[in-house]
Motif scaffolding. Structure first.
Motif, PDB file in Angstrom:
ATOM      1  N   GLY A 136       0.816  -1.212   0.000  1.00  0.00           N
ATOM      2  CA  GLY A 136       0.000   0.000   0.000  1.00  0.00           C
ATOM      3  C   GLY A 136       0.847   1.258   0.000  1.00  0.00           C
TER       4      GLY A 136
ATOM      5  N   ASP B 188      -5.229  -2.777  -8.744  1.00  0.00           N
ATOM      6  CA  ASP B 188      -5.268  -2.368  -7.340  1.00  0.00           C
ATOM      7  C   ASP B 188      -6.623  -2.699  -6.723  1.00  0.00           C
ATOM      8  OD1 ASP B 188      -2.680  -1.171  -7.507  1.00  0.00           O
ATOM      9  OD2 ASP B 188      -3.582   0.627  -8.379  1.00  0.00           O
TER      10      ASP B 188
ATOM     11  N   TYR C 172      -6.707   1.343   7.456  1.00  0.00           N
ATOM     12  CA  TYR C 172      -6.205   2.095   6.293  1.00  0.00           C
ATOM     13  C   TYR C 172      -6.151   3.593   6.596  1.00  0.00           C
ATOM     14  CZ  TYR C 172      -6.145  -1.971   3.255  1.00  0.00           C
ATOM     15  OH  TYR C 172      -5.837  -3.185   2.691  1.00  0.00           O
TER      16      TYR C 172
END
Length: 392
Positions: free
Chosen positions: A55, A73, A98
Motif C-alpha cells: 500500500g 489495485d 487504512y
C-alpha cells in the motif's frame, strides 16, 4: 506539473520506500490504535506488514504521478476484503486501519516537508481522500458479497471458520462472536477439539466426507451448538461440544482410529489446542493408544514436556494428570500411588505402607476412578509418575 515538483516527490518516494522504519511505523500504529489488530498474534503480522509495504508503494506512486487506483489495485483490495470477511475481521476495523496508515504516511511525508511545495501537500491530500473513498467502496462491497456467500453455504462457512481458528487467524473473541452471529450459529463452549486419524502405516490425505462421517457419529442429539469438521493432511479435525469427549474413544475405536481430544483450552486458543493434539499424535508411543480411549490434554502436555517444548507450567501439568489427587484429603491415595510406582507391585507397595494388599489395590482402583488413569497401564503409569515427580 513541472519537472521540479515531480523530482522532489520522487526523491521522497524513493527515500520512504527504501526505509524499513516507515512500514514498521505503519504496522505499529495500526497495532496500537485498532483494537482488532492489537489482538493479532505474531503469525498474522507478516501479512499486515506485506499489505502495508504494498500500500505504501502504490500510494506514493499515485502521489508522484497524480495517478488513480488501477483495476489491478481494486482487485487486490477486493481480495483483501474477501479474506477479512472469511476470517471474521470486521470491515469497519479494516477500513480504520487504512485511515491510520494514511495518517502515518502523511506524517512521514511532512517530516520531509522542506523539500516539498504547497502543491505537493495539496496533491497528497487529494490523492489520499480519493484513494480512501474508492477502496472503502470496493472493500465494503466485496466484504458484504463474501459474507453473504459464506452465510448461504453454512457447512462450508463453518469449515472455513474452523480452518481459521486452527490457523490462529481470529483477532479476538469479539471478532469470533461477530462472525458466529452473522452465520447464525453458536460455537460449543466448553468445546472438545478432536484430532483423529486411522490406525496403520499408510497416511493418505484425509477425505472431507470421512471427517464429516466422524462428525455425524459424534453428534450430540438435541444439541443446538454448531459442530464442524475439517481436514489437515491425513487427519480429521473436529470442533465438538465438550460432552462429546466422553464418547470419542468408543467411536474412534469402532473405526480403528486413534485420536487426541483437547477440552481445556478457551475458544480463542483453538490453534493452541490443535497444535497440542497434533504434536501428541506425532510423538505418543504406540502403547499410549488403547482401544476405547483417546489421548487427552494431560497426555498432550506430558508429551510436550518430554519433547522439551512444554505448553504449560509443570504444576499445571501435574494438576491435569493427577486431578483430585492433589487435594489434601487424598493424601493417602498419593502415598499409595507413590509406593506402587516405587515398589513396582501392589504387594510390595502394601508392605511399604503396612497395608493389606487388597487395601492397596482398592486405593489403586480409586486412583483410576478419580484420574481416569490406570496405574497398572504402562503409559498411564508413566504419566502419573511424571506428574507426581514434577508436582511442587
Amino acid at each position: 506539473m513541472t519537472s521540479q515538483p515531480v523530482a522532489a516527490r520522487e526523491h521522497v518516494r524513493q527515500e520512504m520506500v527504501a526505509d524499513p522504519r516507515v512500514v514498521a511505523a505503519i504496522v505499529s500504529a495500526v497495532h496500537e490504535q485498532v483494537p482488532v489488530y492489537a489482538a493479532l498474534d505474531d503469525s498474522r503480522l507478516p501479512e499486515v506488514r506485506a499489505i502495508a509495504a504494498w500500500g505504501l508503494e502504490r500510494l506514493l506512486h499515485l502521489w508522484v504521478t497524480d495517478g488513480a487506483l488501477e483495476p489491478s489495485d481494486l482487485r487486490r483490495f477486493r481480495g483483501i476484503a474477501a479474506a477479512r470477511a472469511a476470517d471474521g475481521r470486521p470491515v469497519q476495523a479494516v477500513l480504520r486501519a487504512y485511515r491510520v496508515a494514511a495518517t502515518v504516511l502523511t506524517d512521514e511525508i511532512a517530516a520531509r516537508a522542506p523539500r516539498l511545495a504547497a502543491a505537493d501537500a495539496f496533491a497528497l491530500a487529494r490523492m489520499l481522500l480519493t484513494a480512501l473513498d474508492t477502496l472503502s467502496e470496493e472493500m465494503t462491497t466485496a466484504y458484504a458479497a463474501t459474507d453473504e456467500d459464506l452465510a448461504a453455504d453454512r457447512d462450508r462457512a463453518l469449515r472455513l471458520l474452523l480452518d481459521d481458528l486452527i490457523a490462529g487467524r481470529h483477532a479476538s473473541v469479539g471478532a469470533l462472536s461477530d462472525r458466529s452471529a452473522r452465520l447464525g450459529v453458536q460455537l460449543p463452549d466448553p468445546y472438545c477439539l478432536l484430532v483423529a486419524e486411522p490406525v496403520g502405516a499408510e497416511r493418505p490425505d484425509m477425505a472431507l466426507d470421512a471427517a464429516a462421517g466422524l462428525l455425524d457419529a459424534l453428534a450430540v442429539p438435541g444439541d443446538e451448538v454448531a459442530s464442524t469438521a475439517t481436514v489437515r493432511g491425513s487427519r480429521a479435525v473436529l470442533l465438538l461440544p465438550g460432552a462429546a469427549a466422553a464418547r470419542a474413544g468408543t467411536v474412534l475405536g469402532a473405526r480403528s482410529w486413534r485420536g487426541c481430544a483437547i477440552t481445556g483450552e478457551s475458544l480463542d486458543r483453538v490453534a493452541v489446542a490443535h497444535r497440542l493434539a497434533a504434536d501428541a499424535l506425532d510423538t505418543a508411543p504406540a502403547h499410549a493408544h488403547r482401544p476405547g480411549r483417546v489421548l487427552t490434554d494431560a497426555d498432550a502436555h506430558v508429551l510436550a514436556l518430554l519433547g522439551g517444548h512444554p505448553a504449560a507450567a509443570p504444576d499445571q501439568v501435574a494438576r491435569l494428570v493427577l486431578g483430585p489427587l492433589t487435594e489434601p484429603g487424598q493424601r493417602h491415595l498419593m502415598e499409595a500411588l507413590t509406593a506402587y510406582i516405587d515398589a513396582g507391585s501392589a504387594n510390595a507397595a502394601a508392605r511399604v505402607l503396612h497395608l493389606h494388599a487388597q487395601s492397596l489395590r482398592y486405593r489403586l482402583r480409586r486412583i483410576h476412578a478419580l484420574t481416569s488413569r490406570d496405574p497398572r497401564d504402562p503409559w498411564q503409569r508413566l504419566t502419573l509418575d511424571i506428574a507426581r515427580t514434577i508436582r511442587p
